[in-house]
Design a protein around this motif. Structure first.
Motif, PDB file in Angstrom:
ATOM      1  N   THR A  60      16.486  49.291 -36.735  1.00  0.00           N
ATOM      2  CA  THR A  60      17.136  50.608 -36.730  1.00  0.00           C
ATOM      3  C   THR A  60      17.056  51.294 -38.084  1.00  0.00           C
ATOM      4  O   THR A  60      17.161  52.522 -38.167  1.00  0.00           O
ATOM      5  CB  THR A  60      18.625  50.499 -36.342  1.00  0.00           C
ATOM      6  N   GLY A  61      16.905  50.509 -39.159  1.00  0.00           N
ATOM      7  CA  GLY A  61      16.925  51.070 -40.503  1.00  0.00           C
ATOM      8  C   GLY A  61      18.296  51.515 -40.946  1.00  0.00           C
ATOM      9  O   GLY A  61      18.431  52.238 -41.937  1.00  0.00           O
ATOM     10  N   LEU A  62      19.326  51.060 -40.236  1.00  0.00           N
ATOM     11  CA  LEU A  62      20.691  51.497 -40.511  1.00  0.00           C
ATOM     12  C   LEU A  62      21.560  50.315 -40.926  1.00  0.00           C
ATOM     13  O   LEU A  62      21.482  49.243 -40.330  1.00  0.00           O
ATOM     14  CB  LEU A  62      21.306  52.144 -39.262  1.00  0.00           C
ATOM     15  N   GLY A  63      22.402  50.529 -41.940  1.00  0.00           N
ATOM     16  CA  GLY A  63      23.346  49.501 -42.335  1.00  0.00           C
ATOM     17  C   GLY A  63      22.737  48.434 -43.217  1.00  0.00           C
ATOM     18  O   GLY A  63      21.619  48.576 -43.737  1.00  0.00           O
ATOM     19  N   ASN A  64      23.486  47.328 -43.396  1.00  0.00           N
ATOM     20  CA  ASN A  64      22.981  46.218 -44.192  1.00  0.00           C
ATOM     21  C   ASN A  64      23.377  44.891 -43.557  1.00  0.00           C
ATOM     22  O   ASN A  64      24.357  44.811 -42.811  1.00  0.00           O
ATOM     23  CB  ASN A  64      23.477  46.311 -45.640  1.00  0.00           C
ATOM     24  N   VAL A  65      22.617  43.877 -43.840  1.00  0.00           N
ATOM     25  CA  VAL A  65      22.758  42.599 -43.135  1.00  0.00           C
ATOM     26  C   VAL A  65      24.105  41.920 -43.378  1.00  0.00           C
ATOM     27  O   VAL A  65      24.772  41.503 -42.425  1.00  0.00           O
ATOM     28  CB  VAL A  65      21.591  41.660 -43.492  1.00  0.00           C
ATOM     29  N   PRO A  66      24.561  41.755 -44.632  1.00  0.00           N
ATOM     30  CA  PRO A  66      25.840  41.049 -44.819  1.00  0.00           C
ATOM     31  C   PRO A  66      27.003  41.690 -44.071  1.00  0.00           C
ATOM     32  O   PRO A  66      27.840  40.982 -43.485  1.00  0.00           O
ATOM     33  CB  PRO A  66      26.049  41.098 -46.340  1.00  0.00           C
ATOM     34  N   ASP A  67      27.058  43.023 -44.079  1.00  0.00           N
ATOM     35  CA  ASP A  67      28.173  43.689 -43.411  1.00  0.00           C
ATOM     36  C   ASP A  67      28.053  43.610 -41.897  1.00  0.00           C
ATOM     37  O   ASP A  67      29.062  43.521 -41.187  1.00  0.00           O
ATOM     38  CB  ASP A  67      28.273  45.145 -43.865  1.00  0.00           C
TER      39      ASP A  67
END
Length: 466
Positions: A60-67
Motif C-alpha cells: 500500500t505504501g502507507l504507514g510503517n511496519v512497527p506501528d
C-alpha cells in the motif's frame, strides 16, 4: 459489470450462506468463540503479524511496519478482551418483569468493505465480530489491500483447518476487485459494514441492504491554558505520528489558546514538532492538482519532509510538521484531513474562541467523529460535548489510541467509528459485536400495567389546564 463477475460474487455469497446456515444450525457458544479465537490468533501470532504488517506497507505504501504490528496486536487483543464471556448464542436475556426472553440470532452473511490504510487490522476486527455472533463474512478490500487480505484469510483458514471449521465462513472478493463486484456484494449480503472511502459509504447506504458505515475523520484538539503542556505535546506527537497518521482518529488540527501558545509551540518542538509559519510552503506540495500528494501521505517523517521540499528548513529529527493557519473551509485545505504527519495549528483568543474554531472545523469536515481536549478544568469537556457536532470528546489522551478503544478507557476496541446523523451514519458508537447480532423475542403475558389519564397528564393539567 459482466455476467461472469456477477456470477463470481453470487457464488461466493452462496457458499458463505450455506456455511453460515450450518454454523448456526449446529451452533453453540463454544463453536462461535473458537471460530473468533482462531481468526484472532491468525493475525496476532507474532511471525504472521510481522508478515502482514510488512506486506501491508510494501503493497500500500502507507504507514510503517512497527506501528502496524502494534496495531494488529493491540486492536485484536482489545477486541478479544471485549467479547470474552459475552453471550451471543441462545438465550441472552430473560426478564420475568416484562415477560420477554431474548434469543441471539446471527445476521447471516456480512459484506465488509475495508480500506487500504488498515488492510490487516480492520478486516480481522470485522471477521472476529462476525464469527463471534454466528455469521459468515465476505470481505471486499481496496485494490492495494488485496495482498494483505489474501494473506490474512490464508492464515485464518489454516487455523480453521486445525478445528474443522468451514473455510467458507470467511471469504473475500478475489483479485483486485472492482466497484461492480463490490456493488453486487452490497446488494446481496444480509448486512454491510463499510470503513474507508465516503463513496463506498454512500453506496452502502443506498444499496437496499442494512448498512453500518462510518463517517470521515478530521480530528481537532484543543489545548487550553490549564493543560499540562509537556504531557499534551507528547501525547499529540505519539498519536499524530503513529502508523504515519493513517488512522481516521489522528489529530489533524490543534487549537491552542493564546495565553500558552508560545509555550506549547516550545513543547511541541521538544517532541519533534517543527513549526511552519508560512503555510504555502506546505500547501504548495502537499496537494497536487487538488489531490493529496502520494509521496507525502502516510510516509515516514524524512520521506514526507523531502517530498514537501522542507529538508533544509526543519531540524534534524523532526517527527511532524505543525503548520500555522487561520482559514477554515473548502478554500483552506489545511483545515481538512491530511493523512500525513502534518498538524494544522490554530491560535485562539481564549477557550470560548477555541470552541468556536473547533466547531467550524468539524462543520467543514469530520462532523460526528471526535474531538479532543487537553485541560485540567473538569467542566470544559462538557462544554465541548454540548457545542460540537461530535460523537466523542477525548480528554487528556493520545487521540488515535483512545478513540478506537484503549486499555485505559471504556470505549470498545474498533477501527470503525460511527458518526451519528452529523456524519450521515446510522450509528454513533464504535462498531462492535452487538452490531453483528439480532434477537428473537419470546413475549409472554404479564399482569396489566395500564395507567390512568391522571397518572400521565396530571402534572400537565396542573400547569396548562384541561
Amino acid at each position: 459489470m459482466t455476467d461472469q463477475a456477477i456470477a463470481e460474487v453470487e457464488a461466493i455469497v452462496a457458499r458463505a450462506r450455506a456455511a453460515q446456515s450450518k454454523f448456526e444450525n449446529n451452533g453453540s457458544q463454544k463453536a462461535y468463540d473458537r471460530a473468533a479465537e482462531a481468526a484472532a490468533w491468525a493475525i496476532m501470532e507474532p511471525a504472521r503479524n510481522r508478515h502482514l504488517a510488512e506486506l501491508a506497507v510494501e503493497t500500500t505504501g502507507l504507514g510503517n511496519v512497527p506501528d502496524k504490528i502494534t496495531k494488529n496486536h493491540r486492536k485484536t487483543l482489545g477486541l478479544m478482551r471485549d467479547i470474552k464471556g459475552v453471550a451471543t448464542f441462545g438465550v441472552i436475556k430473560d426478564d420475568p418483569a416484562t415477560g420477554i426472553t431474548e434469543i441471539a440470532r446471527p445476521m447471516g452473511v456480512i459484506g465488509a468493505v475495508v480500506p487500504s490504510t488498515n488492510p490487516g487490522a480492520t478486516p480481522a476486527n470485522n471477521i472476529i465480530n462476525a464469527l463471534k455472533c454466528g455469521n459468515a463474512i465476505v470481505v471486499s478490500p481496496s485494490p492495494k489491500g488485496v495482498p494483505t487480505c489474501e494473506a490474512l484469510l490464508g492464515y485464518i483458514k489454516a487455523e480453521f483447518d486445525k478445528l474443522g471449521i468451514d473455510r467458507n465462513l470467511v471469504q473475500m472478493i478475489p483479485g483486485r476487485g472492482s466497484k461492480e463486484k463490490t456493488q453486487r456484494l452490497l446488494e446481496i449480503a444480509d448486512l454491510i459494514v463499510v470503513t474507508g472511502s465516503q463513496n463506498n459509504v454512500k453506496r452502502a447506504y443506498t444499496s437496499g441492504t442494512p448498512a453500518l458505515a462510518v463517517g470521515a475523520g478530521n480530528v481537532a484538539v484543543i489545548v487550553d491554558e490549564t493543560a499540562d503542556l509537556a504531557a499534551a505535546a507528547e501525547k499529540i506527537k505519539a498519536s499524530k505520528t503513529f502508523d504515519n497518521a493513517t488512522s481516521c482518529s489522528s489529530e489533524n488540527a490543534v487549537v491552542v489558546v493564546d495565553a500558552i501558545y508560545d509555550d506549547f509551540v516550545d513543547a511541541m518542538a521538544q517532541t519533534g514538532g517543527a513549526l511552519i509559519t508560512d503555510e504555502t510552503k506546505v500547501t504548495s506540495k502537499l496537494w497536487v492538482k487538488g489531490h493529496l500528494n502520494p509521496q507525502a501521505i502516510a510516509q515516514d517523517a524524512d520521506n514526507m519532509i523531502a517530498a514537501l521540499g522542507l529538508t533544509e528548513e526543519v531540524p534534524v529529527g523532526t517527527e511532524y510538521l505543525a503548520v500555522e493557519t487561520k482559514g477554515i473551509g473548502p478554500n483552506h485545505p489545511l483545515s481538512g484531513e491530511k493523512l500525513s504527519r502534518v498538524l494544522t495549528v490554530y491560535r485562539a483568543k481564549d477557550f470560548d474562541d477555541a470552541v468556536d474554531v473547533t466547531q467550524k472545523i468539524q462543520l467543514h469536515q469530520g462532523a460526528g467523529h471526535s474531538v479532543g481536549i487537553h485541560s485540567a478544568d473538569p467542566s470544559r469537556p462538557m462544554v465541548l460535548a454540548n457545542a460540537i457536532p461530535t460523537s466523542r470528546v477525548i480528554v487528556n489522551q493520545a487521540h488515535t489510541f483512545a478513540t478506537g478503544g484503549s486499555f485505559t478507557n471504556g470505549m470498545p476496541f474498533s477501527l470503525s467509528m460511527g458518526c451519528g446523523s452529523w456524519g450521515g451514519n446510522s450509528i454513533d458508537t464504535n462498531l462492535h459485536w452487538r452490531h453483528f447480532i439480532q434477537t428473537t423475542k419470546i413475549v409472554r403475558e404479564i399482569p396489566a400495567n395500564e395507567p390512568t389519564l391522571d397518572d400521565i397528564f396530571g402534572p400537565y393539567w396542573d400547569e396548562a389546564g384541561k
